[in-house]
Every structure is written in structure tokens, then in C-alpha cells.
Scaffold this motif. Sequence first.
Motif, PDB file in Angstrom:
ATOM      1  N   GLY A 129       0.801  -1.228   0.000  1.00  0.00           N
ATOM      2  CA  GLY A 129       0.000   0.000   0.000  1.00  0.00           C
ATOM      3  C   GLY A 129       0.827   1.267   0.000  1.00  0.00           C
ATOM      4  O   GLY A 129       0.277   2.361  -0.114  1.00  0.00           O
ATOM      5  N   SER A 130       2.160   1.147   0.137  1.00  0.00           N
ATOM      6  CA  SER A 130       3.008   2.336  -0.044  1.00  0.00           C
ATOM      7  C   SER A 130       2.819   2.823  -1.473  1.00  0.00           C
ATOM      8  O   SER A 130       2.591   2.022  -2.378  1.00  0.00           O
ATOM      9  CB  SER A 130       4.493   1.980   0.160  1.00  0.00           C
ATOM     10  N   SER A 131       2.932   4.140  -1.691  1.00  0.00           N
ATOM     11  CA  SER A 131       2.797   4.627  -3.069  1.00  0.00           C
ATOM     12  C   SER A 131       3.832   5.686  -3.431  1.00  0.00           C
ATOM     13  O   SER A 131       3.883   6.148  -4.557  1.00  0.00           O
ATOM     14  CB  SER A 131       1.379   5.163  -3.320  1.00  0.00           C
ATOM     15  N   CYS A 132       4.657   6.107  -2.496  1.00  0.00           N
ATOM     16  CA  CYS A 132       5.633   7.160  -2.796  1.00  0.00           C
ATOM     17  C   CYS A 132       7.066   6.644  -2.748  1.00  0.00           C
ATOM     18  O   CYS A 132       8.012   7.424  -2.808  1.00  0.00           O
ATOM     19  CB  CYS A 132       5.479   8.312  -1.812  1.00  0.00           C
ATOM     20  N   VAL A 171      14.196   5.333   5.080  1.00  0.00           N
ATOM     21  CA  VAL A 171      13.074   6.202   4.726  1.00  0.00           C
ATOM     22  C   VAL A 171      11.782   5.390   4.802  1.00  0.00           C
ATOM     23  O   VAL A 171      11.696   4.302   4.218  1.00  0.00           O
ATOM     24  CB  VAL A 171      13.242   6.774   3.295  1.00  0.00           C
ATOM     25  N   LEU A 172      10.806   5.901   5.551  1.00  0.00           N
ATOM     26  CA  LEU A 172       9.470   5.306   5.541  1.00  0.00           C
ATOM     27  C   LEU A 172       8.623   6.203   4.645  1.00  0.00           C
ATOM     28  O   LEU A 172       8.346   7.355   4.996  1.00  0.00           O
ATOM     29  CB  LEU A 172       8.883   5.237   6.963  1.00  0.00           C
ATOM     30  N   PRO A 173       8.219   5.723   3.468  1.00  0.00           N
ATOM     31  CA  PRO A 173       7.617   6.597   2.460  1.00  0.00           C
ATOM     32  C   PRO A 173       6.120   6.803   2.678  1.00  0.00           C
ATOM     33  O   PRO A 173       5.496   6.169   3.535  1.00  0.00           O
ATOM     34  CB  PRO A 173       7.871   5.829   1.169  1.00  0.00           C
ATOM     35  N   GLY A 174       5.556   7.681   1.853  1.00  0.00           N
ATOM     36  CA  GLY A 174       4.120   7.939   1.908  1.00  0.00           C
ATOM     37  C   GLY A 174       3.313   6.873   1.215  1.00  0.00           C
ATOM     38  O   GLY A 174       3.849   5.969   0.594  1.00  0.00           O
ATOM     39  N   GLY A 175       2.002   7.005   1.339  1.00  0.00           N
ATOM     40  CA  GLY A 175       1.099   6.049   0.716  1.00  0.00           C
ATOM     41  C   GLY A 175       0.000   5.638   1.683  1.00  0.00           C
ATOM     42  O   GLY A 175      -0.349   6.389   2.596  1.00  0.00           O
ATOM     43  N   ASN A 205      -4.573   1.911   4.969  1.00  0.00           N
ATOM     44  CA  ASN A 205      -4.874   2.835   6.067  1.00  0.00           C
ATOM     45  C   ASN A 205      -6.040   2.342   6.931  1.00  0.00           C
ATOM     46  O   ASN A 205      -6.706   3.129   7.602  1.00  0.00           O
ATOM     47  CB  ASN A 205      -5.163   4.257   5.573  1.00  0.00           C
ATOM     48  N   TYR A 206      -6.307   1.031   6.894  1.00  0.00           N
ATOM     49  CA  TYR A 206      -7.405   0.493   7.702  1.00  0.00           C
ATOM     50  C   TYR A 206      -7.104   0.663   9.182  1.00  0.00           C
ATOM     51  O   TYR A 206      -5.949   0.704   9.589  1.00  0.00           O
ATOM     52  CB  TYR A 206      -7.646  -0.990   7.379  1.00  0.00           C
ATOM     53  N   LEU A 207      -8.135   0.748   9.968  1.00  0.00           N
ATOM     54  CA  LEU A 207      -8.083   0.939  11.428  1.00  0.00           C
ATOM     55  C   LEU A 207      -7.614   2.367  11.740  1.00  0.00           C
ATOM     56  O   LEU A 207      -8.423   3.190  12.126  1.00  0.00           O
ATOM     57  CB  LEU A 207      -7.173  -0.108  12.090  1.00  0.00           C
ATOM     58  N   ARG A 208      -6.342   2.668  11.614  1.00  0.00           N
ATOM     59  CA  ARG A 208      -5.782   4.029  11.675  1.00  0.00           C
ATOM     60  C   ARG A 208      -4.571   4.025  10.756  1.00  0.00           C
ATOM     61  O   ARG A 208      -3.870   3.017  10.696  1.00  0.00           O
ATOM     62  CB  ARG A 208      -5.310   4.396  13.096  1.00  0.00           C
ATOM     63  N   SER A 237       4.826  11.629   5.401  1.00  0.00           N
ATOM     64  CA  SER A 237       3.381  11.404   5.258  1.00  0.00           C
ATOM     65  C   SER A 237       2.962  10.119   5.977  1.00  0.00           C
ATOM     66  O   SER A 237       3.008  10.068   7.193  1.00  0.00           O
ATOM     67  CB  SER A 237       3.031  11.394   3.761  1.00  0.00           C
ATOM     68  N   ASN A 238       2.588   9.061   5.250  1.00  0.00           N
ATOM     69  CA  ASN A 238       2.241   7.806   5.921  1.00  0.00           C
ATOM     70  C   ASN A 238       3.396   7.318   6.800  1.00  0.00           C
ATOM     71  O   ASN A 238       3.168   6.722   7.870  1.00  0.00           O
ATOM     72  CB  ASN A 238       1.867   6.743   4.880  1.00  0.00           C
ATOM     73  N   GLY A 239       4.623   7.625   6.399  1.00  0.00           N
ATOM     74  CA  GLY A 239       5.785   7.263   7.211  1.00  0.00           C
ATOM     75  C   GLY A 239       5.784   7.982   8.550  1.00  0.00           C
ATOM     76  O   GLY A 239       6.158   7.419   9.581  1.00  0.00           O
TER      77      GLY A 239
END
Lengths: 231, 80
Positions: A10-13, A45-49, A54-57, A85-87
Amino acid sequence: MKIGVVRFPGSSCEVDCLEAWRLVGEDPVMIWHQETSVKGFDLIVLPGGFSYGNYLRPGSIARYSPIMEDVIRFAKSGGLVWGISNGFQILTECGLLPGAFLRNVGLRYICAPQYLRVENSDLPFTNQYEKGRLIQIPISHGEGNYTIDDEGLKRLQDNNQIVFRYVNTDTSGNPNGSRDNIAGIVNKEGNVLGMMPHPERAVEEIIGSVDGREMFLSILKHWEGRSQGGA
Amino acid sequence: MLKARVKVTLKKSILDPQGSAAEKALKSMQYPVESVRIGKFMEVVLNEDDKDKAEKIMHEICQKLLSNPVIEDYSFELEG
């Protein structure tokens, strides 16, 4: 410098992050989240996405991916960790950074250019900026509304841990309701940074801004200083 | 097997953007609504028959994953 970008389902960046590092001459490596070691890396690096949809939180499930145990160990031993971001959401869920995220105040997902002020330029991640400089870096999130209790906020302020704040110029100021206009923070030790804006999307003129480039250059500068026995 | 019915709610001190939106909608529909807070409801079926053990496991599950203690409270009921 050995740079690893973690890919969660589910990462996208992550590919944009790899590309941004290549633009400054590095040869970064993708790390699948099922791996269990970050040994030998100088930066994670923990990337965005949208890890796990993004289930639950956001970030709550990725935080228990196998690789995270070693990322946490790496961070606690002083290794550089950069969550975008998501990271950033993953870093708060696993407790490496304080606070938590709520839905944006307007309830809308916002994908837009955003102005930020650099509040702390004495970090491995920001040493190529001048303190107070306004930079334009896009945001892209639905749950970027950073929240923290009074005590926690005071600690962030007192320790100079607020790195970026959302500001007004010709785009809107605080886009999502974040407490104290916080867009990015660092841990007390200065080696773990989380930010909602996407600097990897601001590294080429053709995509609208190059203001994110200095983050990549800052990290390299810091690393060169270290490997030459400097700070 | 035991089933746990879990409620996760935002702490009182935390603003709830979704709840406020629902509240405004209900008020504009002329209902006598004072406030709305939105939370989550979950059902967890455990492979465990001992109620004490199940309770301990559920606390762990709720604290580790199902809720974020920074912003949320949780409660649960066990049924056989």
C-alpha cells in the motif's frame, strides 16, 4: 551513503523517494517490509502512501510489519530515520515520535502545494536551509491533523523539536487543523524526523518546486561530515 | 470460543471532525441534537474459553492495535 526505502503493502511514494535520491547522485535500495534487518544502512526512509489501506488508523498495522522491529532498534541506537506522510503516521503509531493523527478538519483529502516555514535548520535533515525560510512542498493526505496534549506540545516547543510549520502566503495556512500548525517534528535526539509534506515531490523544476532538494542535500552533507570524523 | 465486542472512542479532550460534521447535519435537519461523537465498534472472536485469559488478551489487543492510547479510549464486553 547506504539508503533504504521501506515498501509496505500500500506504499505509493517509495519509487519517487528512490528517484529523488538518484537525482542527488545516490543509489538507494528498496526494502520489502517482510525483511527483518536494516543492518548496514545509514538512513531508513518510511515513504508515503496507504500502508495496509490505512485500515483501522493510518500506520497502525504497518507499525507491526516485521521490518519495523529492527527500524525501531536502529532509531534508538541513533540511526537516521525519515518518515514522510504515511511514514510520519507510522512513526507516531510505533512511539518513535509523540502525538497522533486525526482526520483533516475540513474532512477532505488535500493534495495541493503548501507553504512551510523551516523552524529548525540545525538538524541532519535541514542543515542546508536557513532558519525561517519559506519553502513550497506539496501535501497529500486525508488524515494529517496532528494532535498532541498540552504537555507534549510544550516539550516539542521547549526542545526545538518542531521542524516545519504550515504558513500563509498565497496558498492557505493551516490546511488540516494540526496543532500549533505543525507539519513536521523531530525526536529529542534529532535522528528521527516525521513530516506530512512530500519533499520527494519537490525536487525538479518541471514538477513545480525544487524546495525539497535541500533535505536530501542536508542529509548527505551531514553524512559526509560524519564519515570524515566531523560532527 | 469467546466473542469480544469492542468499542473505541476518541478521548473527551480530542476534537472529532467527523462527529462535528454529523452534528451540524443533524442540527440543520432540525433534530434536537446537542453533540455527536463518532467511534468504532469491533467484534473479535477468540480461540480461548477461559474468561480471565480472554480478558487479558483483549486488553493487550486493544492497547497494542485496536486503539491508539494517545487519542482513544476502549472498552469491551466478553460473551460466550
